[in-house]
Design a protein around this motif. Sequence first.
Motif, PDB file in Angstrom:
ATOM      1  N   ALA A 199      53.837  21.750  -2.336  1.00  0.00           N
ATOM      2  CA  ALA A 199      55.093  22.077  -1.667  1.00  0.00           C
ATOM      3  C   ALA A 199      54.828  23.213  -0.695  1.00  0.00           C
ATOM      4  O   ALA A 199      53.973  24.074  -0.939  1.00  0.00           O
ATOM      5  N   GLY A 200      55.538  23.198   0.425  1.00  0.00           N
ATOM      6  CA  GLY A 200      55.345  24.227   1.436  1.00  0.00           C
ATOM      7  C   GLY A 200      56.659  24.811   1.891  1.00  0.00           C
ATOM      8  O   GLY A 200      57.725  24.532   1.322  1.00  0.00           O
ATOM      9  N   GLN A 201      56.576  25.634   2.935  1.00  0.00           N
ATOM     10  CA  GLN A 201      57.766  26.266   3.494  1.00  0.00           C
ATOM     11  C   GLN A 201      57.734  26.165   5.016  1.00  0.00           C
ATOM     12  O   GLN A 201      56.671  26.254   5.632  1.00  0.00           O
ATOM     13  N   THR A 202      58.902  25.970   5.604  1.00  0.00           N
ATOM     14  CA  THR A 202      59.033  26.018   7.048  1.00  0.00           C
ATOM     15  C   THR A 202      59.013  27.479   7.484  1.00  0.00           C
ATOM     16  O   THR A 202      59.192  28.389   6.647  1.00  0.00           O
ATOM     17  N   PRO A 203      58.789  27.758   8.785  1.00  0.00           N
ATOM     18  CA  PRO A 203      58.840  29.150   9.252  1.00  0.00           C
ATOM     19  C   PRO A 203      60.162  29.841   8.906  1.00  0.00           C
ATOM     20  O   PRO A 203      60.209  31.062   8.758  1.00  0.00           O
ATOM     21  N   GLY A 204      61.238  29.053   8.749  1.00  0.00           N
ATOM     22  CA  GLY A 204      62.529  29.635   8.398  1.00  0.00           C
ATOM     23  C   GLY A 204      62.720  29.865   6.917  1.00  0.00           C
ATOM     24  O   GLY A 204      63.772  30.353   6.485  1.00  0.00           O
ATOM     25  N   GLY A 205      61.713  29.476   6.098  1.00  0.00           N
ATOM     26  CA  GLY A 205      61.789  29.714   4.660  1.00  0.00           C
ATOM     27  C   GLY A 205      62.301  28.548   3.851  1.00  0.00           C
ATOM     28  O   GLY A 205      62.421  28.646   2.621  1.00  0.00           O
ATOM     29  N   ASP A 206      62.617  27.418   4.476  1.00  0.00           N
ATOM     30  CA  ASP A 206      63.081  26.244   3.738  1.00  0.00           C
ATOM     31  C   ASP A 206      61.900  25.549   3.067  1.00  0.00           C
ATOM     32  O   ASP A 206      60.859  25.326   3.682  1.00  0.00           O
ATOM     33  N   GLU A 207      62.071  25.199   1.795  1.00  0.00           N
ATOM     34  CA  GLU A 207      60.998  24.543   1.056  1.00  0.00           C
ATOM     35  C   GLU A 207      61.014  23.036   1.294  1.00  0.00           C
ATOM     36  O   GLU A 207      62.074  22.432   1.466  1.00  0.00           O
ATOM     37  N   TYR A 208      59.813  22.435   1.283  1.00  0.00           N
ATOM     38  CA  TYR A 208      59.714  20.975   1.377  1.00  0.00           C
ATOM     39  C   TYR A 208      58.479  20.531   0.602  1.00  0.00           C
ATOM     40  O   TYR A 208      57.485  21.266   0.518  1.00  0.00           O
ATOM     41  N   SER A 209      58.550  19.340   0.016  1.00  0.00           N
ATOM     42  CA  SER A 209      57.477  18.854  -0.848  1.00  0.00           C
ATOM     43  C   SER A 209      56.483  18.003  -0.065  1.00  0.00           C
ATOM     44  O   SER A 209      56.674  17.699   1.115  1.00  0.00           O
ATOM     45  N   GLU A 210      55.437  17.593  -0.760  1.00  0.00           N
ATOM     46  CA  GLU A 210      54.403  16.750  -0.158  1.00  0.00           C
ATOM     47  C   GLU A 210      54.948  15.408   0.333  1.00  0.00           C
ATOM     48  O   GLU A 210      54.317  14.747   1.147  1.00  0.00           O
ATOM     49  N   PHE A 211      56.126  15.012  -0.154  1.00  0.00           N
ATOM     50  CA  PHE A 211      56.744  13.781   0.340  1.00  0.00           C
ATOM     51  C   PHE A 211      57.043  13.880   1.835  1.00  0.00           C
ATOM     52  O   PHE A 211      57.267  12.869   2.494  1.00  0.00           O
ATOM     53  N   HIS A 212      57.033  15.074   2.357  1.00  0.00           N
ATOM     54  CA  HIS A 212      57.334  15.280   3.776  1.00  0.00           C
ATOM     55  C   HIS A 212      56.146  15.902   4.519  1.00  0.00           C
ATOM     56  O   HIS A 212      56.293  16.363   5.641  1.00  0.00           O
ATOM     57  N   PHE A 213      54.958  15.898   3.883  1.00  0.00           N
ATOM     58  CA  PHE A 213      53.729  16.349   4.537  1.00  0.00           C
ATOM     59  C   PHE A 213      53.163  15.215   5.378  1.00  0.00           C
ATOM     60  O   PHE A 213      53.402  14.035   5.112  1.00  0.00           O
ATOM     61  N   GLY A 214      52.328  15.579   6.367  1.00  0.00           N
ATOM     62  CA  GLY A 214      51.461  14.588   6.992  1.00  0.00           C
ATOM     63  C   GLY A 214      50.323  14.282   6.032  1.00  0.00           C
ATOM     64  O   GLY A 214      49.915  15.139   5.234  1.00  0.00           O
ATOM     65  N   ALA A 215      49.809  13.058   6.085  1.00  0.00           N
ATOM     66  CA  ALA A 215      48.739  12.660   5.164  1.00  0.00           C
ATOM     67  C   ALA A 215      47.516  13.561   5.319  1.00  0.00           C
ATOM     68  O   ALA A 215      46.874  13.945   4.338  1.00  0.00           O
ATOM     69  N   GLY A 216      47.175  13.934   6.561  1.00  0.00           N
ATOM     70  CA  GLY A 216      46.025  14.792   6.785  1.00  0.00           C
ATOM     71  C   GLY A 216      46.227  16.185   6.225  1.00  0.00           C
ATOM     72  O   GLY A 216      45.307  16.798   5.672  1.00  0.00           O
ATOM     73  N   GLU A 217      47.438  16.723   6.353  1.00  0.00           N
ATOM     74  CA  GLU A 217      47.751  18.056   5.843  1.00  0.00           C
ATOM     75  C   GLU A 217      47.562  18.114   4.331  1.00  0.00           C
ATOM     76  O   GLU A 217      46.898  19.018   3.800  1.00  0.00           O
ATOM     77  N   ALA A 218      48.112  17.143   3.632  1.00  0.00           N
ATOM     78  CA  ALA A 218      47.977  17.120   2.174  1.00  0.00           C
ATOM     79  C   ALA A 218      46.520  16.954   1.765  1.00  0.00           C
ATOM     80  O   ALA A 218      46.051  17.577   0.801  1.00  0.00           O
ATOM     81  N   SER A 219      45.783  16.117   2.508  1.00  0.00           N
ATOM     82  CA  SER A 219      44.375  15.879   2.196  1.00  0.00           C
ATOM     83  C   SER A 219      43.561  17.159   2.309  1.00  0.00           C
ATOM     84  O   SER A 219      42.749  17.481   1.427  1.00  0.00           O
ATOM     85  N   ILE A 220      43.774  17.921   3.376  1.00  0.00           N
ATOM     86  CA  ILE A 220      43.005  19.153   3.585  1.00  0.00           C
ATOM     87  C   ILE A 220      43.342  20.199   2.533  1.00  0.00           C
ATOM     88  O   ILE A 220      42.450  20.869   1.990  1.00  0.00           O
ATOM     89  N   ILE A 221      44.615  20.340   2.197  1.00  0.00           N
ATOM     90  CA  ILE A 221      44.994  21.300   1.154  1.00  0.00           C
ATOM     91  C   ILE A 221      44.335  20.922  -0.172  1.00  0.00           C
ATOM     92  O   ILE A 221      43.817  21.788  -0.891  1.00  0.00           O
ATOM     93  N   ARG A 222      44.337  19.637  -0.463  1.00  0.00           N
ATOM     94  CA  ARG A 222      43.747  19.170  -1.727  1.00  0.00           C
ATOM     95  C   ARG A 222      42.237  19.422  -1.755  1.00  0.00           C
ATOM     96  O   ARG A 222      41.676  19.889  -2.751  1.00  0.00           O
ATOM     97  N   ILE A 223      41.559  19.109  -0.654  1.00  0.00           N
ATOM     98  CA  ILE A 223      40.108  19.302  -0.597  1.00  0.00           C
ATOM     99  C   ILE A 223      39.755  20.781  -0.704  1.00  0.00           C
ATOM    100  O   ILE A 223      38.918  21.179  -1.530  1.00  0.00           O
ATOM    101  N   VAL A 224      40.385  21.607   0.117  1.00  0.00           N
ATOM    102  CA  VAL A 224      40.039  23.031   0.140  1.00  0.00           C
ATOM    103  C   VAL A 224      40.362  23.695  -1.202  1.00  0.00           C
ATOM    104  O   VAL A 224      39.577  24.508  -1.717  1.00  0.00           O
ATOM    105  N   SER A 225      41.490  23.354  -1.802  1.00  0.00           N
ATOM    106  CA  SER A 225      41.851  23.938  -3.095  1.00  0.00           C
ATOM    107  C   SER A 225      40.792  23.631  -4.143  1.00  0.00           C
ATOM    108  O   SER A 225      40.360  24.522  -4.895  1.00  0.00           O
ATOM    109  N   ALA A 226      40.359  22.366  -4.193  1.00  0.00           N
ATOM    110  CA  ALA A 226      39.366  21.972  -5.189  1.00  0.00           C
ATOM    111  C   ALA A 226      38.001  22.597  -4.913  1.00  0.00           C
ATOM    112  O   ALA A 226      37.310  23.055  -5.831  1.00  0.00           O
ATOM    113  N   VAL A 227      37.611  22.652  -3.650  1.00  0.00           N
ATOM    114  CA  VAL A 227      36.304  23.193  -3.289  1.00  0.00           C
ATOM    115  C   VAL A 227      36.235  24.685  -3.589  1.00  0.00           C
ATOM    116  O   VAL A 227      35.234  25.184  -4.115  1.00  0.00           O
TER     117      VAL A 227
END
Length: 494
Positions: A199-227
Amino acid sequence: MAGYKSEIRHSDITALEDKVTRGSYHKYLKRLTLKKVRGFRDREVSFDFPVTALIGPNGGGKTTILGAAGLIYADVPPRRFFAKSGKYDSSMKDWSVEYELIDRDLNRRISVARVASFKQAKWNRTAVDRQVLIFGVERTVPATERRDLTQAVGSSFVAASEVALTSAVATHVAAILGKPIEGYNRLTVDKAGRITIFAGQTPGGDEYSEFHFGAGEASIIRIVSAVEEASDGTMILIEEIENGLHPVATRRVVEYLIDVAARKSCQVIFTTHSNDALAPLPARAIWAAYSGEVLQGKLDIAALRTIAGQIDAKLAIFVEDSFAELMVTSSLRAIGNVEIDAVKVHAMGGAGPAIRVNEQHNIDPTSTFPSVCLLDGDQAESAEAKERVFLLPGATLPESHVFSRVLDRIDIVAAKLTAAMQLPLNRQETVKEVVRRRDLINRDRHVIWEQIGEDLDFTAGFIVASAFLAVWAQEYPEEVETLVGQFGDLVPRR
């Protein structure tokens, strides 16, 4: 890749290559030999850089090599890459892979040999302990299409736990994606902790889940977190690294992995169809797989398509580097009446790869068009007309030859050269002065075009090189004729 400047310093690349050469690792896969696996027979792949790219056409064997690299480690179940489906996979009989690896837990002084083989309907291996992370193509499946996340759908969902991304993860992800990563959390969907969502936040502070991520964005977060959480010395296997990413992000993620290799002594192997993924890597870090063959070197994807016969052409020409590619193309244009679009010229990253690919292409019974190899003048001992291996003009580098020839007539050709470099004609004297000065102080003709360009209002090196070649072809047509004449009977004519 043309014009791309990696943020990884050359000294860092050299240091990592030296570390591999010295074997200064606790755990490292040095090489594997595909004795018999799918379309490969007795093909060796060495890992001479800790980040290795595998390229090739679909079905060419990239994933086979990726899977074989992980197969010897206990963390990787054989069925992950080499599942058997009953009687329908009888071809797996007698498959085997041989390994040479470093594992200081097993032997502190010398490399360790291992074999994985498929006998009596199952894999037999003396598996080695090592943490292995695998990121398959499923990582870019949108969250809305993942069945395991159905319990996270709905207004009543509350995560079992929330963990903020570490500052290190946020920093690396932001650098790759080119956007700030603040207020991001990893949410545990199930109580067992096996299913997670971000889950992330917009610059205005609104939260949004991975259901609204780009596929590449979620992939990079997942890879970097695990690495970043992985142990030092971990092996990281990634399928189709560019999936879901912008070309710039693709280059940045490879640069991040090079940094990981330096910081954590990790070993990374990934497959790709993207030239952008290859840009930060040295030639020794790239292996091409196609038609049961493997080739080490900095091929680009267009060259690989030519080698694999996936394009319409009448002649392929393999050369050492980008300047030689430009020289041959300029010569063919200068000759006239050549069917330029039917000739594919490719820089292969050295004499060795150019010679080997040309040889393999010409003995391949499925090839529908011939190829030739054109080497720099300092490779005279490798020229062989019977093998269609010829030489470019000059006794050393083609850059040196072209520069010297134009310099010899600089007073006569200054106007042509100035115009070809897209400069005002009143700059002729400046052009002559710069060319003569660079002749005196340049130590490496490979970079002289960029140096001249810097002296002339930061004109691009490619434009300078093209200008010199154009003038050379006009002033020395006999050299152009001799160059093309070596294989003139193969050149398609209009």
